[in-house]
Design a protein around this motif. Structure first.
Motif, PDB file in Angstrom:
ATOM      1  N   SER A 106       0.786  -1.192   0.052  1.00  0.00           N
ATOM      2  CA  SER A 106      -0.193  -0.001  -0.113  1.00  0.00           C
ATOM      3  C   SER A 106       0.920   1.331  -0.022  1.00  0.00           C
ATOM      4  O   SER A 106       0.542   2.390  -0.492  1.00  0.00           O
TER       5      SER A 106
ATOM      6  N   GLN B 250      -7.079   0.908  -0.536  1.00  0.00           N
ATOM      7  CA  GLN B 250      -7.191  -0.234   0.308  1.00  0.00           C
ATOM      8  C   GLN B 250      -8.548   0.057   1.178  1.00  0.00           C
ATOM      9  O   GLN B 250      -8.537   1.306   1.721  1.00  0.00           O
TER      10      GLN B 250
ATOM     11  N   ASP C 161      -5.942  -1.294  -4.968  1.00  0.00           N
ATOM     12  CA  ASP C 161      -5.006  -1.661  -3.731  1.00  0.00           C
ATOM     13  C   ASP C 161      -6.308  -2.816  -3.232  1.00  0.00           C
ATOM     14  O   ASP C 161      -7.155  -2.407  -2.461  1.00  0.00           O
ATOM     15  N   GLU C 162      -5.908  -4.003  -3.224  1.00  0.00           N
ATOM     16  CA  GLU C 162      -6.648  -5.134  -2.695  1.00  0.00           C
ATOM     17  C   GLU C 162      -7.953  -5.060  -2.932  1.00  0.00           C
ATOM     18  O   GLU C 162      -8.846  -4.866  -1.812  1.00  0.00           O
TER      19      GLU C 162
HETATM   20 MG   LIG Z   1      -2.062  -2.756   2.095  1.00  0.00          MG
END
Ligand SMILES: [Mg+2]
Ligand SMILES: Nc1ncnc2c1ncn2[C@@H]1O[C@H](COP(=O)(O)OP(=O)(O)OP(=O)(O)O)[C@@H](O)[C@H]1O
Length: 237
Positions: free
Chosen positions: A46, A88, A162-163
């Motif tokens: 991240s 994220q 992000d994820e």
């Molecule tokens: Mg992360």
């Protein structure tokens, strides 16, 4: 012919409070690629994404987007150049409606044109159904689609994801992966994806960087992604 490099970092160091998390990180992503960045919890994935968009400043090294160095530009300027960032945890505005969230995403272009809105709703029809609903009352998967749609409406050339699978049901994870692959095929948009979910990585990524302790420690091809044992080793917590 090889496509042009869209994004590269060289010797990138970045972190918090003067302490680098990224320890001299090099990546190169070509136009139209979908590249995953994988690695265990806390290795700096991240931080890399925040540093690419400009929310964490670079202490050393370069970030080149297209043909220009951007490491000294603000996140706002980088977004205007065509980098879209989906954080994220998604971070949609919970008290705003779906439509209002999309309008915020379109502010880069001044306002959201009907064509841009329809394009986004074509990929994410659930957002049309929920247009007047407050974002905070939707499921995780729906909020993730909104977070991506909010970025997409500004027509980015590069999307940082992000994820996206975090906290989302497996069938919706597959839906989102499929939509992103379709979007990439239709528009040629470049995608850098941070993920730990093997199914999503396999469904989306054309190749993969493995991070550990703030560095890239391996590069995987699409064929390598099929090796379940190796993937588990790279992702094990
Ligand atoms: Mg992360
Ligand atoms: N705002 C912050 N201030 C100080 N340290 C931070 C901050 N955010 C992250 N860190 C630290 O930086 C390191 C890398 O964190 P980062 O969030 O980049 O990891 P990650 O690979 O994304 O992890 P995860 O898989 O859990 O999302 C960790 O040691 C974390 O504690």
């Amino acid at each position: 012919m090889r496509k042009e490099v869209m994004l590269s970092t060289l010797g990138l160091r970045a972190g918090y409070g003067g302490k680098p998390v990224l320890q001299g990180l090099d990546i190169e992503v070509r136009q139209g690629e979908i590249v995953a960045v994988i690695g265990r919890n806390g290795v700096g994935k991240s931080t890399l994404m925040k540093s690419l968009i400009g929310l964490v400043p670079a202490m050393e090294g370069s970030i080149v987007f297209g043909d220009r160095p951007v490491e000294h530009l603000s996140a706002f300027r980088r977004a205007r150049l065509g980098i879209g960032y989906v954080p994220q945890g998604r971070d949609v505005f919970p008290r705003l409606t779906v439509g209002e969230n999309i309008a915020v995403g379109g502010m880069r272009a001044g306002r959201v044109s009907e064509a841009d809105r329809e394009r986004v709703l074509g990929y994410f029809p659930i957002l049309r159904e929920r247009w007047s609903q407050r974002a905070g009352t939707m499921s995780g998967g729906q909020q993730q689609q909104l977070a991506i749609g909010r970025v997409l409406v500004a027509n980015p050339q590069l999307i940082l994801l992000d994820e996206p699978s975090e906290g989302i049901q497996p069938n919706i994870v597959q839906d989102i992966a499929r939509i992103m692959v379709q979007l990439n095929a239709d528009t040629g948009v470049t995608v850098v994806l941070v993920e730990q979910n093997i199914d999503m990585i396999r469904a989306m990524a054309q190749r993969c960087y493995v991070m550990d302790k703030g560095r890239v420690v391996a590069e995987l091809t699409r064929e390598d992604l099929a090796d379940g044992e190796a993937m588990r080793r790279h992702l094990a917590v």
